[in-house]
Enzyme design. Structure first.
Site, PDB file in Angstrom:
ATOM      1  N   ASN A   7       0.865  -1.181   0.000  1.00  0.00           N
ATOM      2  CA  ASN A   7       0.000   0.000   0.000  1.00  0.00           C
ATOM      3  C   ASN A   7       0.903   1.233   0.000  1.00  0.00           C
ATOM      4  O   ASN A   7       1.492   1.571   1.019  1.00  0.00           O
ATOM      5  CB  ASN A   7      -0.894  -0.031   1.258  1.00  0.00           C
ATOM      6  CG  ASN A   7      -1.724   1.237   1.405  1.00  0.00           C
ATOM      7  OD1 ASN A   7      -1.792   2.060   0.487  1.00  0.00           O
ATOM      8  ND2 ASN A   7      -2.349   1.396   2.567  1.00  0.00           N
ATOM      9  N   LYS A   9       0.105   4.241  -0.283  1.00  0.00           N
ATOM     10  CA  LYS A   9      -0.542   5.412   0.322  1.00  0.00           C
ATOM     11  C   LYS A   9      -0.345   6.655  -0.559  1.00  0.00           C
ATOM     12  O   LYS A   9      -0.473   6.585  -1.775  1.00  0.00           O
ATOM     13  CB  LYS A   9      -0.016   5.611   1.754  1.00  0.00           C
ATOM     14  CG  LYS A   9      -0.164   4.340   2.598  1.00  0.00           C
ATOM     15  CD  LYS A   9       0.062   4.559   4.079  1.00  0.00           C
ATOM     16  CE  LYS A   9      -0.107   3.235   4.825  1.00  0.00           C
ATOM     17  NZ  LYS A   9      -0.047   3.359   6.260  1.00  0.00           N
ATOM     18  N   HIS A  92      -9.603   1.263   5.322  1.00  0.00           N
ATOM     19  CA  HIS A  92      -8.283   1.475   5.931  1.00  0.00           C
ATOM     20  C   HIS A  92      -8.422   2.467   7.091  1.00  0.00           C
ATOM     21  O   HIS A  92      -9.212   3.417   7.004  1.00  0.00           O
ATOM     22  CB  HIS A  92      -7.297   2.001   4.888  1.00  0.00           C
ATOM     23  CG  HIS A  92      -5.886   1.965   5.381  1.00  0.00           C
ATOM     24  ND1 HIS A  92      -5.380   2.903   6.246  1.00  0.00           N
ATOM     25  CD2 HIS A  92      -4.886   1.076   5.170  1.00  0.00           C
ATOM     26  CE1 HIS A  92      -4.119   2.598   6.537  1.00  0.00           C
ATOM     27  NE2 HIS A  92      -3.801   1.497   5.905  1.00  0.00           N
ATOM     28  N   GLU A  94      -6.732   4.879   7.976  1.00  0.00           N
ATOM     29  CA  GLU A  94      -6.514   6.287   7.604  1.00  0.00           C
ATOM     30  C   GLU A  94      -7.750   6.867   6.922  1.00  0.00           C
ATOM     31  O   GLU A  94      -8.038   8.055   7.070  1.00  0.00           O
ATOM     32  CB  GLU A  94      -5.250   6.395   6.732  1.00  0.00           C
ATOM     33  CG  GLU A  94      -3.997   6.178   7.589  1.00  0.00           C
ATOM     34  CD  GLU A  94      -2.831   5.512   6.893  1.00  0.00           C
ATOM     35  OE1 GLU A  94      -2.804   5.470   5.650  1.00  0.00           O
ATOM     36  OE2 GLU A  94      -1.938   5.003   7.608  1.00  0.00           O
ATOM     37  N   GLU A 161      -5.014  -4.624  10.977  1.00  0.00           N
ATOM     38  CA  GLU A 161      -3.981  -3.599  11.115  1.00  0.00           C
ATOM     39  C   GLU A 161      -4.231  -2.813  12.405  1.00  0.00           C
ATOM     40  O   GLU A 161      -5.007  -1.837  12.402  1.00  0.00           O
ATOM     41  CB  GLU A 161      -4.034  -2.624   9.933  1.00  0.00           C
ATOM     42  CG  GLU A 161      -3.748  -3.261   8.599  1.00  0.00           C
ATOM     43  CD  GLU A 161      -3.237  -2.251   7.583  1.00  0.00           C
ATOM     44  OE1 GLU A 161      -2.098  -2.408   7.128  1.00  0.00           O
ATOM     45  OE2 GLU A 161      -3.951  -1.283   7.265  1.00  0.00           O
ATOM     46  N   GLY A 167       2.789   2.582  10.947  1.00  0.00           N
ATOM     47  CA  GLY A 167       3.741   3.672  10.768  1.00  0.00           C
ATOM     48  C   GLY A 167       4.487   4.076  12.027  1.00  0.00           C
ATOM     49  O   GLY A 167       5.115   5.137  12.066  1.00  0.00           O
ATOM     50  N   SER A 203       3.714  -1.728  10.547  1.00  0.00           N
ATOM     51  CA  SER A 203       5.169  -1.739  10.762  1.00  0.00           C
ATOM     52  C   SER A 203       5.835  -3.060  10.368  1.00  0.00           C
ATOM     53  O   SER A 203       6.756  -3.529  11.034  1.00  0.00           O
ATOM     54  CB  SER A 203       5.510  -1.381  12.212  1.00  0.00           C
ATOM     55  OG  SER A 203       5.148  -0.034  12.467  1.00  0.00           O
TER      56      SER A 203
HETATM   57  P1  13P Z   1       3.057   0.699   7.732  1.00  0.00           P
HETATM   58  O1  13P Z   1       3.587  -0.576   7.103  1.00  0.00           O
HETATM   59  O2  13P Z   1       3.725   1.927   7.227  1.00  0.00           O
HETATM   60  O3  13P Z   1       3.028   0.595   9.224  1.00  0.00           O
HETATM   61  O4  13P Z   1       1.541   0.839   7.261  1.00  0.00           O
HETATM   62  C1  13P Z   1       0.690  -0.245   7.359  1.00  0.00           C
HETATM   63  C2  13P Z   1      -0.517   0.060   6.606  1.00  0.00           C
HETATM   64  O5  13P Z   1      -1.291   0.924   6.971  1.00  0.00           O
HETATM   65  C3  13P Z   1      -0.750  -0.680   5.359  1.00  0.00           C
HETATM   66  O6  13P Z   1      -2.038  -0.490   4.881  1.00  0.00           O
END
Ligand code: 13P
Length: 242
Positions: A7, A9, A92, A94, A161, A167, A203
């Site tokens: 992903n 983003k 997601h 976010e 997640e 992150g 992560s």
């Molecule tokens: P990270 O791998 O940056 O922690 O993000 C995970 C994520 O949100 C994947 O959709």
């Protein structure tokens, strides 16, 4: 089937998206491993041209549940399919946090994705506060139950997640993640009866990927930051070759 989902983003521009796609295309993956790359909407066509004809497939980071109409800035399932997209992330954290996406909207998107012929990858997970309060199971259960309300399909993909792990560099332990994955699988079995794959995200790095990848009940990974940099993406993909 095990899934490796990248992903990207809003991390990368067009040139970098194409470069990452070239790395993914060139990677040798073992049988039974599906690599899915999720660029931002505006890079889907360019990335699609790179991975076309390879084993790598295209995912989108979101889609709107309405099929067409006056919905400025929204992107629908049909438009994504036209670009060769086969998978779509739904719910997601976010999207939930910054764009106000509710469990009910997630349910509508899941229905729209299946109806339109895209495989949704439904993202669930608890906040740090919910975890500390011992609410992980109830929060994740509620998210899964609502997301699949009224949905009867053969194949379900869910990404667990934990929000505190996204992150932050603080990944879950594989044992804790496994326990939540087992819970999710149990709920899907009871409510939906579908074949269910549960991926871990939060992560994931080249250092801990091996552990998640090889834990029972963890059917793959959904990777953000480490999948959006060429060195770490290469290292992650190298782990998929055996
Ligand atoms: P990270 O791998 O940056 O922690 O993000 C995970 C994520 O949100 C994947 O959709």
């Amino acid at each position: 089937m095990k899934y490796f989902i990248a992903n990207w983003k809003m991390y990368v521009g067009r040139a970098d998206a194409v470069m990452l796609a070239e790395i993914a295309r060139a990677a040798k993956t073992a049988e039974g491993v599906q690599t899915i790359v999720c660029p931002s909407f505006v890079h889907i066509d360019a990335v699609g041209r790179v991975v076309s004809g390879s084993a790598v497939v295209l995912g989108a980071q979101d889609a709107y549940f309405e099929s067409s109409g006056a919905f400025t800035s929204a992107v629908g399932i049909k438009e994504l399919k036209e670009l060769g997209v086969s998978h779509v992330l739904v719910g997601h954290s976010e999207r939930r946090r910054y764009f106000g996406e509710t469990d009910e909207a997630v349910n509508k998107k899941v229905k729209a994705a299946y109806a339109g012929g895209l495989q949704p990858v439904v993202c669930v997970g608890e906040t740090e506060q919910e975890r500390t309060a011992g609410q992980t199971e109830s929060r994740v259960s509620a998210q899964v139950r609502t997301a699949f309300q009224g949905v009867s399909v053969k194949k379900v993909i869910i990404a667990y997640e934990p929000i505190w792990a996204i992150g932050t560099g603080k990944a879950s332990s594989s044992a804790d993640a496994r326990a939540v994955h087992q819970l999710i699988k149990q709920i899907v079995k009871e409510t939906n009866g579908s074949q269910c794959s549960v991926l871990y995200g939060g992560s994931v790095t080249p250092d801990n990927m091996h552990e998640f990848w090889n834990t029972t009940d963890i059917d793959g990974v959904l990777v953000g930051g480490a999948s959006a940099r060429k060195e770490t993406l290469s290292s992650l993909l190298a782990l998929l070759s055996f």
